[in-house]
Design an enzyme around this catalytic site. Structure first.
Site, PDB file in Angstrom:
ATOM      1  N   SER A 127       0.831  -1.205   0.000  1.00 33.80           N
ATOM      2  CA  SER A 127       0.000   0.000   0.000  1.00 33.80           C
ATOM      3  C   SER A 127       0.861   1.250   0.000  1.00 33.80           C
ATOM      4  O   SER A 127       1.959   1.269   0.576  1.00 33.80           O
ATOM      5  CB  SER A 127      -0.896  -0.001   1.248  1.00 33.80           C
ATOM      6  OG  SER A 127      -1.518   1.253   1.435  1.00 33.80           O
ATOM      7  N   TYR A 152      -2.441  -0.328   9.918  1.00 30.65           N
ATOM      8  CA  TYR A 152      -2.620  -0.903   8.586  1.00 30.65           C
ATOM      9  C   TYR A 152      -1.332  -0.758   7.780  1.00 30.65           C
ATOM     10  O   TYR A 152      -0.840  -1.719   7.178  1.00 30.65           O
ATOM     11  CB  TYR A 152      -3.773  -0.202   7.871  1.00 30.65           C
ATOM     12  CG  TYR A 152      -3.896  -0.565   6.411  1.00 30.65           C
ATOM     13  CD1 TYR A 152      -4.326  -1.832   6.022  1.00 30.65           C
ATOM     14  CD2 TYR A 152      -3.586   0.351   5.406  1.00 30.65           C
ATOM     15  CE1 TYR A 152      -4.435  -2.180   4.682  1.00 30.65           C
ATOM     16  CE2 TYR A 152      -3.698   0.015   4.063  1.00 30.65           C
ATOM     17  CZ  TYR A 152      -4.123  -1.253   3.707  1.00 30.65           C
ATOM     18  OH  TYR A 152      -4.230  -1.597   2.385  1.00 30.65           O
TER      19      TYR A 152
END
Length: 336
Positions: A127, A152
């Site tokens: 990501s 995350y």
């Protein structure tokens, strides 16, 4: 060939599965169908591939160690695309252990399955959030990324490190793709575009954080899928010129690579909202709010490596991509 796609009922996983099936591959798709958002959307995505003769779907959680081991033994995939993860930067503040179970424990089970079953190439979702506190733009895979701003992001960085250890120890070719703000038809309801669209059609306030001054490297789903497929077809090679004295953060002596995958054209958040207003034919009522914890003000992908090595050329302008989303959104929710 037989390809295992995890998160196959998800936004990106479903699109990748359909593309692989269209070119003649056999796809083993898995998803745990959790209730992070309305499971009916996953079922609707999945319906598009369930009828295909080369598609097999299994409802299994990555954190199920014995189930994952049996999956690999039974189906013997040649290549794996890991797109299953607990998503969402802000949700990580509310339920951090969900990220540990799926993004760390689950990813370890993927790596073990690949190691023990002769998988030729593992491609996995990282990501843009791994860039965290970095402010030098555009973001480059050759820069250090040791300051994540959300759990995350930390799990995605951990995936890259875990993959490297397996590439080094067991010769498993692994490639991590740092996705940059993927959007388009069939996306998740917790993502900005769907939130904005619902607010606009209901006449509610669109909440714009960082006072609307975000810039994002919005990347259309079809362009993401094209990049995933190109990378999957070429197992990660080692970099023979890699030096421990001046280590390159994006390559290794092991068969391990990391790439940014984005549009390489940052767009102002206000222009993104404007494109959605135009596509829906309605004007949004806007509220300008402070930057949220865990968010970064701007993202911009340096995709030079992907362009040079894979001839990757994202081709969808934001105006077109948002218009495609708006048509799907109106049709899917029967708003016309």
């Amino acid at each position: 060939m037989t390809v295992l796609v995890t998160g196959a009922a998800g936004f990106i996983g479903s699109a990748v599965s359909l593309r692989l099936l269209a070119r003649g591959d056999t796809v083993i798709g898995i998803d745990n169908h959790n209730d992070y958002y309305d499971p009916a959307l996953k079922e609707a995505r999945l319906a598009r591939q369930l009828g295909h003769p080369n598609y097999t779907h299994l409802r299994i959680d990555l954190a199920d160690r014995s189930g994952m081991a049996e999956l690999f033994r039974t189906h013997q995939p040649r290549r794996v695309v890991n797109l299953a993860a607990q998503a969402g930067v802000r949700y990580a503040m509310e339920n951090p252990l969900a990220y540990i179970d799926s993004n760390l424990v689950g990813f370890a089970h993927i790596l073990e399955g690949c190691r023990h079953n002769g998988v030729e190439h593992l491609v996995y979702a990282s990501s843009s959030s791994v860039y965290g506190a970095n402010t030098a733009l555009p973001f480059s895979v050759h820069d250090n990324v040791d300051h994540p701003l959300s759990l995350y992001a930390a799990t995605k960085k951990a995936n890259e490190l875990m993959a490297h250890s397996y590439s080094h120890l067991y010769g498993l070719p692994t490639t991590g793709l740092r996705f940059f703000t993927v959007y388009g038809p069939w996306d998740r309801p917790d993502m900005a575009l769907q939130k904005f669209a619902w607010a606009i059609v209901k006449g509610e306030v669109v909440k714009l954080f960082n006072h609307g001054k975000h810039r994002r490297d919005f990347t259309y789903i079809d362009d993401i899928v094209e990049g995933v497929i190109r990378v999957l077809d070429r197992p990660a090679p080692p970099n023979p010129d890699w030096s421990g004295e001046q280590p390159d953060a994006g390559t290794s002596r092991a068969p391990w690579r990391v790439y940014n995958i984005g549009n390489n054209r940052p767009v102002d958040l206000m222009a993104y909202v404007g494109a959605l207003e135009k596509a829906l034919g309605r004007t949004a009522e806007k509220a300008f709010l402070p930057l949220q914890p865990g968010d970064v003000p701007d993202t911009w992908a340096n995709v030079d490596d992907l362009v040079e090595q894979f001839d990757y050329q994202p081709a969808t302008p934001v105006e077109q991509g948002v218009a495609n989303f708006a048509r799907w959104f109106s049709d899917f929710h029967r708003l016309a």
